[in-house]
Design a protein around this motif. Structure first.
Motif, PDB file in Angstrom:
ATOM      1  N   ASN A  90       0.829  -1.218   0.000  1.00  0.00           N
ATOM      2  CA  ASN A  90       0.000   0.000   0.000  1.00  0.00           C
ATOM      3  C   ASN A  90       0.855   1.257   0.000  1.00  0.00           C
ATOM      4  O   ASN A  90       0.455   2.314   0.513  1.00  0.00           O
ATOM      5  CB  ASN A  90      -0.964   0.006   1.190  1.00  0.00           C
ATOM      6  CG  ASN A  90      -0.229   0.074   2.527  1.00  0.00           C
ATOM      7  OD1 ASN A  90       0.923  -0.360   2.622  1.00  0.00           O
ATOM      8  ND2 ASN A  90      -0.881   0.602   3.545  1.00  0.00           N
ATOM      9  N   TRP A  91       2.045   1.162  -0.635  1.00  0.00           N
ATOM     10  CA  TRP A  91       2.981   2.301  -0.645  1.00  0.00           C
ATOM     11  C   TRP A  91       2.390   3.594  -1.207  1.00  0.00           C
ATOM     12  O   TRP A  91       2.746   4.680  -0.714  1.00  0.00           O
ATOM     13  CB  TRP A  91       4.268   1.941  -1.404  1.00  0.00           C
ATOM     14  CG  TRP A  91       4.080   1.601  -2.849  1.00  0.00           C
ATOM     15  CD1 TRP A  91       3.912   0.364  -3.395  1.00  0.00           C
ATOM     16  CD2 TRP A  91       4.044   2.519  -3.941  1.00  0.00           C
ATOM     17  NE1 TRP A  91       3.771   0.435  -4.744  1.00  0.00           N
ATOM     18  CE2 TRP A  91       3.849   1.749  -5.118  1.00  0.00           C
ATOM     19  CE3 TRP A  91       4.162   3.895  -4.059  1.00  0.00           C
ATOM     20  CZ2 TRP A  91       3.761   2.330  -6.386  1.00  0.00           C
ATOM     21  CZ3 TRP A  91       4.072   4.484  -5.316  1.00  0.00           C
ATOM     22  CH2 TRP A  91       3.875   3.698  -6.462  1.00  0.00           C
ATOM     23  N   PRO A  92       1.468   3.543  -2.206  1.00  0.00           N
ATOM     24  CA  PRO A  92       0.954   4.831  -2.724  1.00  0.00           C
ATOM     25  C   PRO A  92       0.250   5.669  -1.658  1.00  0.00           C
ATOM     26  O   PRO A  92       0.214   6.902  -1.751  1.00  0.00           O
ATOM     27  CB  PRO A  92      -0.031   4.407  -3.824  1.00  0.00           C
ATOM     28  CG  PRO A  92       0.443   3.047  -4.242  1.00  0.00           C
ATOM     29  CD  PRO A  92       0.916   2.411  -2.971  1.00  0.00           C
ATOM     30  N   ASP A  93      -0.306   4.999  -0.640  1.00  0.00           N
ATOM     31  CA  ASP A  93      -1.016   5.723   0.417  1.00  0.00           C
ATOM     32  C   ASP A  93      -0.069   6.248   1.495  1.00  0.00           C
ATOM     33  O   ASP A  93      -0.488   7.021   2.363  1.00  0.00           O
ATOM     34  CB  ASP A  93      -2.049   4.802   1.088  1.00  0.00           C
ATOM     35  CG  ASP A  93      -3.098   4.311   0.101  1.00  0.00           C
ATOM     36  OD1 ASP A  93      -3.471   5.100  -0.790  1.00  0.00           O
ATOM     37  OD2 ASP A  93      -3.518   3.146   0.211  1.00  0.00           O
ATOM     38  N   GLN A  94       1.195   5.831   1.445  1.00  0.00           N
ATOM     39  CA  GLN A  94       2.127   6.168   2.524  1.00  0.00           C
ATOM     40  C   GLN A  94       3.155   7.236   2.154  1.00  0.00           C
ATOM     41  O   GLN A  94       3.837   7.765   3.027  1.00  0.00           O
ATOM     42  CB  GLN A  94       2.879   4.910   2.974  1.00  0.00           C
ATOM     43  CG  GLN A  94       1.989   3.842   3.584  1.00  0.00           C
ATOM     44  CD  GLN A  94       2.815   2.762   4.247  1.00  0.00           C
ATOM     45  OE1 GLN A  94       3.610   3.033   5.141  1.00  0.00           O
ATOM     46  NE2 GLN A  94       2.652   1.536   3.796  1.00  0.00           N
ATOM     47  N   ILE A  95       3.273   7.530   0.878  1.00  0.00           N
ATOM     48  CA  ILE A  95       4.315   8.487   0.471  1.00  0.00           C
ATOM     49  C   ILE A  95       3.719   9.825   0.054  1.00  0.00           C
ATOM     50  O   ILE A  95       2.572   9.894  -0.402  1.00  0.00           O
ATOM     51  CB  ILE A  95       5.184   7.924  -0.681  1.00  0.00           C
ATOM     52  CG1 ILE A  95       4.349   7.756  -1.958  1.00  0.00           C
ATOM     53  CG2 ILE A  95       5.829   6.607  -0.279  1.00  0.00           C
ATOM     54  CD1 ILE A  95       5.170   7.435  -3.197  1.00  0.00           C
ATOM     55  N   GLN A  96       4.503  10.859   0.232  1.00  0.00           N
ATOM     56  CA  GLN A  96       4.133  12.181  -0.278  1.00  0.00           C
ATOM     57  C   GLN A  96       5.413  12.935  -0.605  1.00  0.00           C
ATOM     58  O   GLN A  96       6.466  12.681  -0.027  1.00  0.00           O
ATOM     59  CB  GLN A  96       3.295  12.958   0.735  1.00  0.00           C
ATOM     60  CG  GLN A  96       4.002  13.230   2.054  1.00  0.00           C
ATOM     61  CD  GLN A  96       3.095  13.975   3.035  1.00  0.00           C
ATOM     62  OE1 GLN A  96       1.877  13.914   2.935  1.00  0.00           O
ATOM     63  NE2 GLN A  96       3.691  14.699   3.963  1.00  0.00           N
ATOM     64  N   SER A  97       5.318  13.827  -1.556  1.00  0.00           N
ATOM     65  CA  SER A  97       6.493  14.593  -1.969  1.00  0.00           C
ATOM     66  C   SER A  97       6.826  15.640  -0.923  1.00  0.00           C
ATOM     67  O   SER A  97       5.942  16.235  -0.310  1.00  0.00           O
ATOM     68  CB  SER A  97       6.244  15.248  -3.328  1.00  0.00           C
ATOM     69  OG  SER A  97       5.045  16.002  -3.307  1.00  0.00           O
ATOM     70  N   SER A  98       8.115  15.861  -0.707  1.00  0.00           N
ATOM     71  CA  SER A  98       8.577  16.851   0.269  1.00  0.00           C
ATOM     72  C   SER A  98       8.465  18.257  -0.330  1.00  0.00           C
ATOM     73  O   SER A  98       8.289  18.409  -1.546  1.00  0.00           O
ATOM     74  CB  SER A  98      10.029  16.565   0.638  1.00  0.00           C
ATOM     75  OG  SER A  98      10.870  16.878  -0.465  1.00  0.00           O
ATOM     76  N   PRO A  99       8.595  19.303   0.489  1.00  0.00           N
ATOM     77  CA  PRO A  99       8.549  20.672  -0.051  1.00  0.00           C
ATOM     78  C   PRO A  99       9.581  20.929  -1.149  1.00  0.00           C
ATOM     79  O   PRO A  99       9.263  21.543  -2.172  1.00  0.00           O
ATOM     80  CB  PRO A  99       8.827  21.527   1.184  1.00  0.00           C
ATOM     81  CG  PRO A  99       8.294  20.716   2.329  1.00  0.00           C
ATOM     82  CD  PRO A  99       8.611  19.297   1.973  1.00  0.00           C
ATOM     83  N   ALA A 100      10.816  20.462  -0.949  1.00  0.00           N
ATOM     84  CA  ALA A 100      11.853  20.667  -1.972  1.00  0.00           C
ATOM     85  C   ALA A 100      11.525  19.887  -3.244  1.00  0.00           C
ATOM     86  O   ALA A 100      11.776  20.356  -4.355  1.00  0.00           O
ATOM     87  CB  ALA A 100      13.224  20.242  -1.440  1.00  0.00           C
ATOM     88  N   THR A 101      10.948  18.702  -3.071  1.00  0.00           N
ATOM     89  CA  THR A 101      10.556  17.888  -4.234  1.00  0.00           C
ATOM     90  C   THR A 101       9.443  18.563  -5.005  1.00  0.00           C
ATOM     91  O   THR A 101       9.429  18.549  -6.245  1.00  0.00           O
ATOM     92  CB  THR A 101      10.121  16.482  -3.773  1.00  0.00           C
ATOM     93  OG1 THR A 101      11.191  15.881  -3.029  1.00  0.00           O
ATOM     94  CG2 THR A 101       9.778  15.603  -4.960  1.00  0.00           C
ATOM     95  N   ASP A 102       8.496  19.174  -4.286  1.00  0.00           N
ATOM     96  CA  ASP A 102       7.392  19.888  -4.949  1.00  0.00           C
ATOM     97  C   ASP A 102       7.929  21.006  -5.846  1.00  0.00           C
ATOM     98  O   ASP A 102       7.455  21.191  -6.977  1.00  0.00           O
ATOM     99  CB  ASP A 102       6.431  20.469  -3.913  1.00  0.00           C
ATOM    100  CG  ASP A 102       5.554  19.407  -3.272  1.00  0.00           C
ATOM    101  OD1 ASP A 102       5.348  18.357  -3.903  1.00  0.00           O
ATOM    102  OD2 ASP A 102       5.072  19.635  -2.152  1.00  0.00           O
ATOM    103  N   ILE A 103       8.916  21.754  -5.338  1.00  0.00           N
ATOM    104  CA  ILE A 103       9.513  22.836  -6.134  1.00  0.00           C
ATOM    105  C   ILE A 103      10.179  22.261  -7.388  1.00  0.00           C
ATOM    106  O   ILE A 103      10.046  22.810  -8.490  1.00  0.00           O
ATOM    107  CB  ILE A 103      10.534  23.619  -5.280  1.00  0.00           C
ATOM    108  CG1 ILE A 103       9.800  24.380  -4.167  1.00  0.00           C
ATOM    109  CG2 ILE A 103      11.344  24.588  -6.141  1.00  0.00           C
ATOM    110  CD1 ILE A 103      10.726  24.979  -3.116  1.00  0.00           C
ATOM    111  N   TYR A 104      10.866  21.148  -7.222  1.00  0.00           N
ATOM    112  CA  TYR A 104      11.565  20.475  -8.326  1.00  0.00           C
ATOM    113  C   TYR A 104      10.575  20.052  -9.412  1.00  0.00           C
ATOM    114  O   TYR A 104      10.742  20.373 -10.603  1.00  0.00           O
ATOM    115  CB  TYR A 104      12.306  19.272  -7.740  1.00  0.00           C
ATOM    116  CG  TYR A 104      13.363  18.632  -8.601  1.00  0.00           C
ATOM    117  CD1 TYR A 104      13.507  18.908  -9.958  1.00  0.00           C
ATOM    118  CD2 TYR A 104      14.249  17.708  -8.039  1.00  0.00           C
ATOM    119  CE1 TYR A 104      14.492  18.301 -10.715  1.00  0.00           C
ATOM    120  CE2 TYR A 104      15.232  17.089  -8.789  1.00  0.00           C
ATOM    121  CZ  TYR A 104      15.353  17.383 -10.139  1.00  0.00           C
ATOM    122  OH  TYR A 104      16.315  16.776 -10.883  1.00  0.00           O
ATOM    123  N   ILE A 105       9.515  19.340  -9.010  1.00  0.00           N
ATOM    124  CA  ILE A 105       8.593  18.809 -10.021  1.00  0.00           C
ATOM    125  C   ILE A 105       7.762  19.924 -10.664  1.00  0.00           C
ATOM    126  O   ILE A 105       7.416  19.829 -11.845  1.00  0.00           O
ATOM    127  CB  ILE A 105       7.688  17.693  -9.444  1.00  0.00           C
ATOM    128  CG1 ILE A 105       6.820  18.187  -8.295  1.00  0.00           C
ATOM    129  CG2 ILE A 105       8.530  16.511  -8.985  1.00  0.00           C
ATOM    130  CD1 ILE A 105       5.907  17.105  -7.700  1.00  0.00           C
TER     131      ILE A 105
END
Length: 231
Positions: A90-105
């Protein structure tokens, strides 16, 4: 033929060195890896590669991007295997992008829509790095986290590429075949340096969690020692 491959390599030397000196990266290279921090990195990379591969696909017919559109480099599916290993089914429910990752994407999607030629910089920064140091990093990760076989290291396996060194040469030739002006080359090199900075920001976030863990371990060790002395 231009010399974009060399321009990128020489133009990002300083950024490359700076990235290697981020605490998390230095710890990784020395074989000190916290599993929680590492799986967070895998999750963030999943979001980054999903963005890169989506925009590369959307722009695959672009006269500059089509030269380096190699689906065999794609990492998204490999990262999904690793995420299942570290987080469970159930990994899709457990992960989220970090603030720095959000800026990157957000940047990747923005240039994919408005300046697709700059995707060259992001593809170069990530994929050439993966091909160049992947097997070394894989062995470090396996040893540091006591991983058995291929479990948890699918990210480093390029199953569709027979010879990674030959492919790197092919990739560099493809870069040099792109019809790019001097001005465009400068912009692509500048974007590659931005890509390095965006990657460093993700590593620096991991520094924070890594240092917290190391501090807790140190405090626990001091407490245990004190308890032994007092008892």
């Amino acid at each position: 033929m231009n010399n974009l491959a060399q321009e990128l390599r020489e133009g990002t030397t300083k950024s490359h060195s700076m990235a290697e000196n981020v605490t998390f990266v230095k710890s990784f290279l020395s074989g000190v890896i916290d599993k929680k921090a590492y799986r967070t990195l895998v999750a963030n990379l999943y979001f980054v590669y999903s963005a890169i591969e989506e925009e590369m696909y959307n722009n695959r017919m672009n006269p500059m991007i089509n030269h380096i559109f190699f689906p065999e480099l794609n990492r998204k599916e490999s990262l999904e295997k690793d995420l299942e290993f570290y987080y469970g089914p159930n990994w899709p429910d457990q992960i989220q992008s970090s603030p720095a990752t959000d800026i990157y994407i957000q940047r990747i999607h923005n240039i994919g829509r408005n300046q697709p030629e700059l995707l060259i910089a992001h593809a170069y920064t990530r994929y050439l790095g993966d091909l160049s140091g992947g097997q070394i990093l894989k062995k470090i990760a396996q040893n540091a986290m006591n991983l058995q076989g291929e479990a948890g290291t699918a990210f480093y396996n390029f199953d569709l590429i027979e010879n990674e060194q030959v492919f790197k040469n092919t990739y560099r030739e493809a870069l040099n075949s792109i019809p790019v002006s001097k001005e465009a080359t400068e912009k692509i090199v500048a974007e590659a340096n931005i890509a390095f900075t965006l990657n460093m920001k993700i590593f620096e976030e991991l520094n924070s969690s890594f240092l917290k863990i190391m501090t807790m371990l140190s405090l626990n060790a001091i407490k245990n020692l004190r308890d032994k002395i007092l008892n």
